[in-house]
Structures are given as C-alpha cells and as structure tokens.
Design a protein around this motif. Sequence first.
Motif, PDB file in Angstrom:
ATOM      1  N   THR A 160       1.109  -1.214  -0.123  1.00 30.03           N
ATOM      2  CA  THR A 160      -0.550  -0.333  -0.002  1.00 30.03           C
ATOM      3  C   THR A 160       0.336   1.572   0.285  1.00 30.03           C
ATOM      4  O   THR A 160       0.826   2.194  -1.081  1.00 30.03           O
ATOM      5  CB  THR A 160      -0.783  -0.081   1.246  1.00 30.03           C
TER       6      THR A 160
ATOM      7  N   PRO B  53       3.446   1.755  -3.040  1.00 24.01           N
ATOM      8  CA  PRO B  53       3.418   2.109  -4.338  1.00 24.01           C
ATOM      9  C   PRO B  53       3.298   4.062  -4.133  1.00 24.01           C
ATOM     10  O   PRO B  53       3.071   4.455  -5.114  1.00 24.01           O
ATOM     11  CB  PRO B  53       2.208   1.605  -4.966  1.00 24.01           C
ATOM     12  N   ILE B  54       3.042   4.367  -3.554  1.00 22.16           N
ATOM     13  CA  ILE B  54       1.688   5.893  -3.247  1.00 22.16           C
ATOM     14  C   ILE B  54       2.856   6.407  -2.911  1.00 22.16           C
ATOM     15  O   ILE B  54       3.154   7.459  -4.069  1.00 22.16           O
ATOM     16  CB  ILE B  54       1.600   5.709  -1.694  1.00 22.16           C
TER      17      ILE B  54
ATOM     18  N   ARG C  92       5.695   5.961  -4.508  1.00 19.80           N
ATOM     19  CA  ARG C  92       6.606   5.868  -5.972  1.00 19.80           C
ATOM     20  C   ARG C  92       5.407   6.816  -6.515  1.00 19.80           C
ATOM     21  O   ARG C  92       6.379   7.978  -7.099  1.00 19.80           O
ATOM     22  CB  ARG C  92       7.133   4.657  -6.344  1.00 19.80           C
ATOM     23  N   ASN C  93       4.417   6.428  -6.468  1.00 20.25           N
ATOM     24  CA  ASN C  93       3.360   8.047  -7.636  1.00 20.25           C
ATOM     25  C   ASN C  93       3.511   9.231  -7.300  1.00 20.25           C
ATOM     26  O   ASN C  93       3.248   9.537  -8.612  1.00 20.25           O
ATOM     27  CB  ASN C  93       1.769   7.209  -8.233  1.00 20.25           C
ATOM     28  N   TYR C  94       3.048   9.278  -5.851  1.00 17.52           N
ATOM     29  CA  TYR C  94       3.306  10.582  -5.493  1.00 17.52           C
ATOM     30  C   TYR C  94       4.440  11.012  -5.799  1.00 17.52           C
ATOM     31  O   TYR C  94       4.480  12.052  -5.618  1.00 17.52           O
ATOM     32  CB  TYR C  94       1.876  10.776  -4.057  1.00 17.52           C
TER      33      TYR C  94
ATOM     34  N   GLY D 152       7.694  10.540  -6.008  1.00 16.98           N
ATOM     35  CA  GLY D 152       8.523   9.902  -6.614  1.00 16.98           C
ATOM     36  C   GLY D 152      10.093   8.954  -5.793  1.00 16.98           C
ATOM     37  O   GLY D 152       9.276   8.724  -5.016  1.00 16.98           O
TER      38      GLY D 152
ATOM     39  N   GLY E 234      10.151   3.956  -3.703  1.00 15.10           N
ATOM     40  CA  GLY E 234       9.258   3.794  -3.234  1.00 15.10           C
ATOM     41  C   GLY E 234       9.667   3.568  -1.732  1.00 15.10           C
ATOM     42  O   GLY E 234       9.054   3.759  -0.844  1.00 15.10           O
TER      43      GLY E 234
END
Lengths: 279, 286
Positions: free
Chosen positions: B123, B126-127, B129-131, B133, B136
């Motif tokens: 959970t 990924p958050i 990594r995606n938001y 940078g 992650g």
Amino acid sequence: MKRIPPAVTQAIAVTCLWAFTLVTLAILLFIIVYILIQGLPGISWEFLTQAPESMGRRGGIFPMIVGTFMVAGLAVLIAAPIGIATAIYLTEYTREGKFTFIVRFGADCLAGIPSIIYGLFGFVFFAIALGMGLSVVSGALTLALMILPTIVRTAEEAIRAVPAAYREASYGLGSTRWQMVTRVVLPLALPGICTGVVLSLGRSISETAAVMLTAGSALRMPHSLSDSTRTLALHFYILSREGLSMDKAYATASVLILLILALNLFAYWLMRQVTRRMG
Amino acid sequence: MRKDKLVAALLQAIALSALAGLMIITVFIFKEGLPLIFRTGLKDFFFSADWEPGKGNFGIMSMIIGSLAVTLGAMLIGGTLGLGMAIVLTQFCPPKLASLIKPTIELLAGIPSVVYGFMGVVTLVPIIRNYLGGPGLSVLAASIVLGIMVLPTVTSISIDALKAVPRSYWEGSVALGATRWQTTHMLMLKAARSGIVAAIILGMGRALGETMAVIMVAGNALEVPGSVLDPVRTLTSNIALEMGYASGEHREALFATGVTLFAVIMIFNTIALSFARRTIRQGRGQ
C-alpha cells in the motif's frame, strides 16, 4: 498578539489528539480487513491440511502450522515455569533490594534486545556451540529467552494484585510460605499469569527474524525436535518476498492474523476474569 | 520449615536465569564480533561506507546512518501519535471506552512484523513512488511503517507514566480554574516527563531493532541516503539479509554489526530504565 481563549486551544488540541487516536485505530482496522479480504478466500480445508508443492506456489501450509506450534509451544513450555518461578521469588520470597534490582535489570535488558540479536545468539550458541543445528529446539530455546521477561513481568503484576489480606489469612491458619503461595496466591493470580503466557505465545508465533536464524526454513514436515522447520511467519515472508504466490501469501497471513486475534481475545477475556475476581 | 528454605533457594537460583541469559548473550555476541572490529580498525569499521565482504571491506557507516534515519523518522511519527493517544486515553476519554481501546492497541503490538512490512510494500510503497517519486522503497516508507509499529510501546508506557501522577495534582490545577487541556500540557506532561522520555527511548530501541519489516520496505541499498525518498539499509537488515550465506570473516563482520546494534540498544535501555525509575519514585511521592 491577541490571546486565544483557553477554551479554544483546548478544543483544537483535543480534536487533534482524537484525530491521532482515530487514525491509529483506522490503520489497525485497515491492516486486518485488507489481509482478511485478500486472504480468506484462499483458506480451505485442503490449504490447512496439505503439504506445500513447488516451494509453496501450490498446496497448503500444514507442515508450517505444525512447525509453528512446535517452536512456539515448546518456547512457552520452557519459559513459563522459569518466568513464573522468578516472579514468585521476586514477590513472595524476598524484599526489595540489591538482588531484586539486579534480576529486574536483567529481565528489562533482555526485553530490550532486538530479535535479530536473539537470532544471532541462538545461531552461535544453540545451533553451533551446543550442536543442536538449525532445529525446532534451537528456535524454541531462543524464543524462550526472548519471551521470558514478558512472562516474569506479567506474572509479577498478577501476583502483586492478590490482596495482602489473603496472605495474612493463610498465615493465620498456620500455613507455611510455600503452602500459602501454591494454595492461595497462585490460584488467585492464575488468570493474570495466563494472560502473559498467552500473549507470549502470540509473540512467539509472530516472530520471524530470530526463528529464521535458529530454526531454519525447511519446507518438510518436522518429525522430531531436532528437525529444521519453517514457521508460518517466515513462510509468509518468503512467499511474498520471492514473489512465489501472492494468493498463498495472503492466505498464510490471514491464518496468522486469525491466530493472533484469537489469542488476544482469549487474553482479554482472561484479564476480565481477573478484574471481576479482584473486584 | 527446612523444606521452605529449600524452595526459597531453588526459586532464587531460577530467578537468576534471566540474568544468566543476558550474560551468555552478551559474551557470545561480543566474542564473535569484537575481534573483527579491532582487526578492521575502529575508523575503518564505523566511519567507512565501503561494505564489500568479498574484498574484505567492512565499513558500516551507511547502515549506521540508515538505522538512525529510519529510527528518527519512526519516532517523529510513532512518538507523536503514541503520546497523543496516551493523553487522550488518560485525560479525555471516558474510562469505559479507554478500556476497549487499550486491548486494541495491544493487538497492534501482536501483529507480526512481516505483516506490517508486507502492508507497507503493497500500500505505502506504491503511493510514495507514484506521488513523491523515487523507488518508493525508502527512508520515508520505513519510517512510517516503524512509526506504526512502535506506537503500542510508546502509548502503553506513556499511559503508565501519566497514571502515576498523583490525582491531587490534577485536582489542584482544575480547582485553580485551568482547563483540562491547560492542566494536561502545563502540569500532567511535565509531572510525567521522565516516564514519557522513557517511553520515547524504549520506542527508539524498538525501531532500531526491528528487522523484517524494514527489510521489506527500506530498499536495502548500500549507500548513504541523500533524501527521505532514497532507499537505505539498516544494521538489522544487513544482518538478516546476509546471514543466510555468510561464512568466515563475512559472518564475523555481521556479528560485529550485531555488536554495534547491541551496544547502542543497551545504552538506550539503561537511559530509559533510569528515567522510568525516576517516575516511579515521583509517583510514590518520595
């Protein structure tokens, strides 16, 4: 600067603090619900009673369930008598002094040692120096040391909670100290002592790092105490880390979570018995 | 009466087993690890970031920094949340509700660390990594996961400390017209200060010693992290990752890593215990 009225600061502070509390409870709930939703569909009778195939990609987790209970159960069987005896000595047989200080210091230090250090120690001491190898018994002895402080502390608290009047009454009837301890104090303190033991069993089941270095990670069924075994927590770690099977990983995690939930509920129920008995 | 003395002697001997365990652990860990630290030299062991077991380079600086970084991060999160919860449960929450929330926090302590690590991976990572940078797997992810894991320790010890403050202090403050929040932060937190410090230090010890969850979310890179989004390796994960295949000098070096960790945690614990004892004395009004 204008002063903010105390009532307003209070309202702001209390709101923040409650928000912290709710966030924590929400995280706990999220973890449990998430794992169970993903994992419960994967739990079946076959999953619980069959051996794993191809490194755990298929099949069940039966050998790990057996291994987990062998390691954790044996650890508790070793640590509980020692811990309870220590607690009895500290509470009933001696005054507060140098000796109790040293023993408590030892227990408190043991409680703070990280599990990976226990793992390293168990590996060089039990597995290599004593020649037990990576086995159920090495793992159990290592875990026993690790849970000992918890058992001592909870047993001590439970024994101390027994009102002094009971002890005086027992002495008044002419009993020796040992009779007083075994027939009056221990029965009354039993639920509290059991709470500590049950929570320690839960901790042994959850432990991974220490068990990995001492009990090994063999997939086969452990037939004796000198066999290597893989516990549920370690199996879950290996499944998810090596990407063997996410479905099996979630299902294994669900079994673990359900076990821990059950043990904690049981411990909570025991604790309620204590409060009811002691009024 | 003679039997009673025998029992007492026997119980006393058993009571020493915790201490004996502690001593054997200390001796064996140091015996395995200390020689390598001296052979490598204190400077090359602690202040070099070159960890290349194949070439005989055993510098653990990047891991020391890694451990410190995630521990500090964890305490910022877990310390704040944990102390906040302790205040709510002792000062602002109806006792009935508090007696329901407390076992729930204990449940949080019972969840296996691998499950925390896993939840972090599926959970949180990924958050980030995606938001935010980066890969992650990072200091930040490890701090958050550890922060949640140390919560029960910080909360329960802080609760004990706050409860040890004599009731009359609280009554006196409220009688003077202070609000409950003023009483809490001006009086209760100060009176319980040493116990709360103990809670924070013991929480730090937990965070520093946690292994499996950190391995899963920290990324384990052998570099000094430049930002909270960089991956790190901690002292604990170094041991657990490499112990499986290490032998000879490499294994000694892992024990030496263990010695470092062990020493730091023992110092933490001793400080925490002395603070905790101070609270108890205050609570008894001595």
